[in-house]
Enzyme design. Sequence first.
Site: not given
Ligand SMILES: *Cc1c(COP(=O)(O)O)cnc(C)c1O
Length: 394
Positions: A187
Amino acid sequence: MPDPKQSRIPCAGPSITQREIDYTDAVTNCWYAKAGVYHERLEQAVAEYLDVKHVVTTPTGTSAIHLALLALGIGPGDEVIVPELTWIGSSAPITYVGATPVFADVEAEHWCLSAASLEASITPQTRAIVLVDLYGDVPDLAAIRAIADRHGLAIIEDAAQAFGSSWQGRKAGAFGDLGIFSLHGSKTITAGEGGLLVTDRDDLYERACTLRDHGRQLDGTRFFGDFDRYYYHFEIGNKFKMSSMQAALALAQVERAEELVGRKREIFSWYQEELADIEGLHLHVERSGLTNSYWLPAVTIHPKQVVDTLAIMRELEKSHIDIRPLYYPLSSLPPYRETASGLQAQQQNPIAYAESPRGFNLPSNLEMSREDTTRVAEVLRRLFTNSQDFRRKQ
Ligand SMILES: *Cc1c(COP(=O)(O)O)cnc(C)c1O
């Protein structure tokens, strides 16, 4: 054959600088009375950046959604609406709390939740909407808020892919009753793993604090009546907390938010120039009112093009370039496809099913150079010019 001399271009990944390394003093210093120092700084920095009242740190983005659903009191017998095209982390927590996910269609323009499909999916059991800011874009927030208010539904805004995006001057993540972010390594801002839950509502904040801490109600005092608050549990909760090391890393990243978002936007602008001459490829640019933090550039292949996403992925893989396909519609996946709501969604969500095989994301890792985007564009140009060599399987 892959050229071993060409380095790999990962689809996503972080930028780590001396600031992040300096904050690893958390490993040495943040114990005992100082265990929460970086959490407090992180929560305050995020609250200021987003202009929201409360921030709760969590182990992952998925657990932040789980906690949001628990704080809203959603459980068995309830339905929660979620768009077809998203990472499964948006929908899996609905099952964790025993509720039923209902899949709504998206709009072709931005692949986010369609307000019309949302409204058509509402039943007397519907309690909440998980709306997703897919690839930094946002759905029609005003229309969705009006529908939610009319039907008394809560909104959880999954802004995991939209840190730094804004719509009409307000930051993504701040539009729901609750908003969530992921700090996963892929991210825009990261702690390796981690999540954030944000809200302006005092009642939901207090519920979230108790429910993520084994049902304790810590209010800054130690004793109440004959009891020690630290060891007294009012209900069964979860344990959804972040370590000081994660909080320190995340703080360094939030302090660099403008720089990191700026870099994502710069990478996107390079692609805009590089891909302009390739016919049959459409890059999702921002609508008026939106500032997209462009976590990953989103691309649609023209329906007349015979090239499909898998052909492109295979070809780019040979050049050590990592791209990702648009999500499969959730209702088509094994855990959902035979369920009542899955079967219904397969009939009712034609746009998600039409868009899914035509979409993909270009690499946008934070260490990328202009030359890397040129390399990506060269392979795509070759593919799309000689597209008959890369025919879709019939
Ligand atoms: C990355 C992501 C998540 C979950 O995040 P994690 O930290 O991997 O649990 C949830 N929703 C979306 C749209 C994502 O891209």
